[in-house]
Design an enzyme around this catalytic site. Structure first.
Site, PDB file in Angstrom:
ATOM      1  N   SER A  91       0.908  -1.050   0.220  1.00  0.00           N
ATOM      2  CA  SER A  91       0.066   0.034   0.110  1.00  0.00           C
ATOM      3  C   SER A  91       0.929   1.154  -0.055  1.00  0.00           C
ATOM      4  O   SER A  91       1.948   1.412   0.804  1.00  0.00           O
ATOM      5  CB  SER A  91      -1.058  -0.017   1.441  1.00  0.00           C
ATOM      6  OG  SER A  91      -1.663   0.907   1.150  1.00  0.00           O
ATOM      7  N   LYS A 140      -1.239  -0.825  -4.463  1.00  0.00           N
ATOM      8  CA  LYS A 140      -2.259  -0.116  -4.111  1.00  0.00           C
ATOM      9  C   LYS A 140      -1.958   1.081  -4.014  1.00  0.00           C
ATOM     10  O   LYS A 140      -0.976   1.602  -3.056  1.00  0.00           O
ATOM     11  CB  LYS A 140      -2.817  -0.740  -2.733  1.00  0.00           C
ATOM     12  CG  LYS A 140      -3.984   0.035  -2.067  1.00  0.00           C
ATOM     13  CD  LYS A 140      -4.819  -0.760  -1.136  1.00  0.00           C
ATOM     14  CE  LYS A 140      -4.698   0.008   0.228  1.00  0.00           C
ATOM     15  NZ  LYS A 140      -5.395  -0.870   1.279  1.00  0.00           N
ATOM     16  N   LYS A 172      -3.138   4.976  -2.553  1.00  0.00           N
ATOM     17  CA  LYS A 172      -3.964   5.890  -1.718  1.00  0.00           C
ATOM     18  C   LYS A 172      -4.359   6.905  -2.548  1.00  0.00           C
ATOM     19  O   LYS A 172      -3.418   7.594  -3.142  1.00  0.00           O
ATOM     20  CB  LYS A 172      -3.387   6.157  -0.507  1.00  0.00           C
ATOM     21  CG  LYS A 172      -3.042   5.098   0.739  1.00  0.00           C
ATOM     22  CD  LYS A 172      -4.284   4.711   1.211  1.00  0.00           C
ATOM     23  CE  LYS A 172      -3.975   3.499   2.318  1.00  0.00           C
ATOM     24  NZ  LYS A 172      -5.499   3.220   2.839  1.00  0.00           N
ATOM     25  N   ASP A 210      -7.365   3.244  -3.164  1.00  0.00           N
ATOM     26  CA  ASP A 210      -7.933   3.130  -1.847  1.00  0.00           C
ATOM     27  C   ASP A 210      -8.309   4.449  -1.766  1.00  0.00           C
ATOM     28  O   ASP A 210      -7.390   5.059  -1.340  1.00  0.00           O
ATOM     29  CB  ASP A 210      -7.205   2.481  -0.684  1.00  0.00           C
ATOM     30  CG  ASP A 210      -7.867   2.216   0.293  1.00  0.00           C
ATOM     31  OD1 ASP A 210      -9.044   2.835   0.710  1.00  0.00           O
ATOM     32  OD2 ASP A 210      -7.284   1.880   1.539  1.00  0.00           O
ATOM     33  N   GLU A 220     -11.189   0.818  -3.545  1.00  0.00           N
ATOM     34  CA  GLU A 220     -11.659   0.420  -2.327  1.00  0.00           C
ATOM     35  C   GLU A 220     -12.130   1.580  -1.485  1.00  0.00           C
ATOM     36  O   GLU A 220     -11.734   2.768  -1.500  1.00  0.00           O
ATOM     37  CB  GLU A 220     -10.326  -0.057  -1.553  1.00  0.00           C
ATOM     38  CG  GLU A 220     -10.292  -0.551  -0.244  1.00  0.00           C
ATOM     39  CD  GLU A 220      -9.012  -0.977   0.457  1.00  0.00           C
ATOM     40  OE1 GLU A 220      -8.081  -0.795  -0.380  1.00  0.00           O
ATOM     41  OE2 GLU A 220      -9.085  -1.533   1.518  1.00  0.00           O
ATOM     42  N   ASP A 237     -14.045  -1.877   2.535  1.00  0.00           N
ATOM     43  CA  ASP A 237     -13.208  -2.317   3.708  1.00  0.00           C
ATOM     44  C   ASP A 237     -13.899  -1.597   4.927  1.00  0.00           C
ATOM     45  O   ASP A 237     -14.551  -2.454   5.493  1.00  0.00           O
ATOM     46  CB  ASP A 237     -11.864  -1.423   3.531  1.00  0.00           C
ATOM     47  CG  ASP A 237     -10.947  -1.378   4.665  1.00  0.00           C
ATOM     48  OD1 ASP A 237     -11.116  -2.098   5.643  1.00  0.00           O
ATOM     49  OD2 ASP A 237      -9.911  -0.708   4.798  1.00  0.00           O
ATOM     50  N   LYS A 248     -10.191  -7.527   7.239  1.00  0.00           N
ATOM     51  CA  LYS A 248      -9.257  -7.389   8.197  1.00  0.00           C
ATOM     52  C   LYS A 248      -9.761  -7.715   9.699  1.00  0.00           C
ATOM     53  O   LYS A 248     -10.781  -7.256  10.034  1.00  0.00           O
ATOM     54  CB  LYS A 248      -9.372  -5.746   8.449  1.00  0.00           C
ATOM     55  CG  LYS A 248      -8.486  -4.886   7.336  1.00  0.00           C
ATOM     56  CD  LYS A 248      -8.418  -3.387   7.607  1.00  0.00           C
ATOM     57  CE  LYS A 248      -7.631  -2.610   6.463  1.00  0.00           C
ATOM     58  NZ  LYS A 248      -7.763  -1.369   6.464  1.00  0.00           N
ATOM     59  N   GLY A 298      -4.271  -4.583   5.827  1.00  0.00           N
ATOM     60  CA  GLY A 298      -3.414  -4.449   6.813  1.00  0.00           C
ATOM     61  C   GLY A 298      -3.521  -3.118   7.546  1.00  0.00           C
ATOM     62  O   GLY A 298      -4.238  -2.181   7.157  1.00  0.00           O
TER      63      GLY A 298
HETATM   64  O1  NPG Z   1      -0.055  -2.455   4.544  1.00  0.00           O
HETATM   65  O2  NPG Z   1      -0.712  -2.631   6.842  1.00  0.00           O
HETATM   66  C1  NPG Z   1      -0.449  -1.992   5.908  1.00  0.00           C
HETATM   67  C2  NPG Z   1      -1.094  -0.661   5.631  1.00  0.00           C
HETATM   68  C3  NPG Z   1      -2.397  -1.076   4.436  1.00  0.00           C
HETATM   69  O3  NPG Z   1      -3.244   1.001   3.500  1.00  0.00           O
HETATM   70  C4  NPG Z   1      -3.093  -0.009   4.605  1.00  0.00           C
HETATM   71  N1  NPG Z   1      -3.935   0.308   5.541  1.00  0.00           N
HETATM   72  O4  NPG Z   1      -7.111   1.900   5.028  1.00  0.00           O
HETATM   73  O5  NPG Z   1      -6.329  -0.170   4.559  1.00  0.00           O
HETATM   74  C5  NPG Z   1      -6.006   1.052   5.054  1.00  0.00           C
HETATM   75  C6  NPG Z   1      -4.854   1.496   5.756  1.00  0.00           C
HETATM   76  C7  NPG Z   1      -4.522   1.846   6.861  1.00  0.00           C
HETATM   77  C8  NPG Z   1      -3.740   2.416   7.319  1.00  0.00           C
HETATM   78  C9  NPG Z   1      -5.690   1.931   7.864  1.00  0.00           C
HETATM   79  C10 NPG Z   1      -3.484   3.044   8.587  1.00  0.00           C
HETATM   80  C11 NPG Z   1      -5.845   2.326   8.986  1.00  0.00           C
HETATM   81  C12 NPG Z   1      -4.589   2.991   9.658  1.00  0.00           C
END
Ligand code: NPG
Length: 367
Positions: A132, A158, A160, A186, A211, A236, A260, A288
């Site tokens: 990500s 991915k 953001k 995402d 997402e 999500d 998750k 994640g």
């Molecule tokens: O690789 O663990 C990882 C991060 C993946 O993008 C990721 N997490 O929205 O999915 C999400 C995001 C996230 C990050 C969510 C931090 C909450 C806090």
């Protein structure tokens, strides 16, 4: 017999800031649950962030809920399954529940000499890993970061996105890395249904999925969006339980689900959602939450189930931390091996965790 539950509070820095549409994370304010029995222990990691920006949960709030409501439900013989049943009386608070459930599972599976992966029904010994990529200051920064992750071997990228930092960013990455790279975006709930025509501009980039474009509560909005956007919609934040997942699929709010465990209250609920999706031919992937090795190990076990047909955000330890709290997870040709010994397969390295720990609170189990 379970003798006590410890809540371990610790702190770790991320290797680089991680910017999403809702926050910039630079570190993690950690909470681990440790179940201590006569001759075994079990570990779970709480995935809540320091502030309630991703969802309504936050790490200090999780500790309070654990202390006041959840830990008092545990007796010396409570199993993870029993805990899930009892704790259903407490509304929401999924991340708090999930951390305790994970620690109980690790504890009971270690005692039974079984791995979490086997217990859940894993069919894969290694899982394809995606990464990500946070929102970068400039397109040049973005292209450089993606190139580095590609060089590391990540099989799916991915990005953001947020309003204003979306179409051009995706176009730049597509143009630079070609049409075959697995790519998805995402939004972390940053758009409204009025942005449907704008989001449909992403259709030309052949993304795997978009997402969580709309707010958590706007499941119905995602139905409308799904009709107006060609790219598959993946939920999500909105998917907080099996029941919500079933309802969202029934009304065609999404065609892919990110699972998750922290967000849905644990690994047992995650497996139920997986089984539902598998029975309906709906692809799932493992999300994640910037987990350290404790949470990551358990996520890898889940991601090894047969319905996880898309690469997850299950990246290697070094994508997040200079020194993980467990033996680091490494990427080998785009894959990470699934722990296959007992329980989650890893424990914190005492000296590493000790150096990061700010406080340990111990709750005796006397019932
Ligand atoms: O690789 O663990 C990882 C991060 C993946 O993008 C990721 N997490 O929205 O999915 C999400 C995001 C996230 C990050 C969510 C931090 C909450 C806090």
């Amino acid at each position: 017999m379970i003798r006590r539950i410890e809540i371990v509070r610790a702190h770790i820095n991320l290797v680089s800031p991680f910017r999403t549409s809702f926050a910039t994370e630079v570190d993690r304010n950690l909470l681990y649950v440790r179940v201590v029995g006569d001759d075994e222990e079990g570990w779970g990691e709480c995935v809540a962030m320091a502030a309630p920006l991703y969802s309504s949960e936050f790490v200090d709030g999780c500790e309070e809920v654990m202390k006041r409501y959840l830990i008092p439900m545990i007796s010396s013989l409570t199993t993870a399954e029993e805990f899930v049943q009892k704790s259903a009386a407490i509304r929401g608070n999924f991340m708090a529940k999930a951390a305790i459930e994970a620690a109980l599972l690790d504890y009971q599976l270690r005692k039974a000499s079984m791995s979490l992966a086997n217990f859940l029904g894993a069919t894969q010994t290694k899982v394809a890993s995606g990464v990500s990529v946070g929102i970068q200051p400039t397109i040049d920064d973005l292209l450089r970061v993606v190139a580095e992750y590609r060089a590391d071997g990540y099989v799916r990228i991915k990005l953001k996105i947020e309003p204003g930092l979306d179409i051009d960013r995706v176009r730049a990455v597509r143009d630079a890395f070609g049409p075959d790279m697995l790519l998805q975006v995402d939004a972390n709930a940053a758009y409204t249904v009025d942005d449907a025509a704008h989001l449909a501009k992403l259709d030309e980039f052949n993304l795997l999925l978009i997402e969580q474009p709309l707010p958590e509560e706007d499941i119905v909005g995602h139905v409308e969006l799904s009709k107006r956007v060609g790219t598959p919609i993946c939920l999500d934040e909105s998917i907080t339980s099996y029941d919500v997942a079933r309802g969202a699929l029934d009304i065609n709010a999404c065609s892919i689900i990110n699972i998750k465990p922290g967000r849905v209250g644990g690994y047992l609920e995650s497996k139920r959602i997986h089984d539902l999706c598998l029975s309906r031919g709906v692809p799932v992937w493992c999300g994640g939450m910037l987990e350290t090795g404790i949470g990551r190990a358990a996520n890898l076990a889940l991601a090894a189930l047969p319905g996880f047909t898309l690469p997850g955000d299950t990246s290697a330890s070094k994508r997040y931390f200079t020194q993980d709290v467990t033996t680091p997870f490494e990427l080998v040709d785009g894959y990470i091996n699934v722990p296959n010994t007992v329980g989650i397969g890893v424990r914190p390295i005492a000296e590493v965790l000790g150096a990061m720990t700010s406080r340990v609170d111990s709750y005796s189990i006397t019932k």
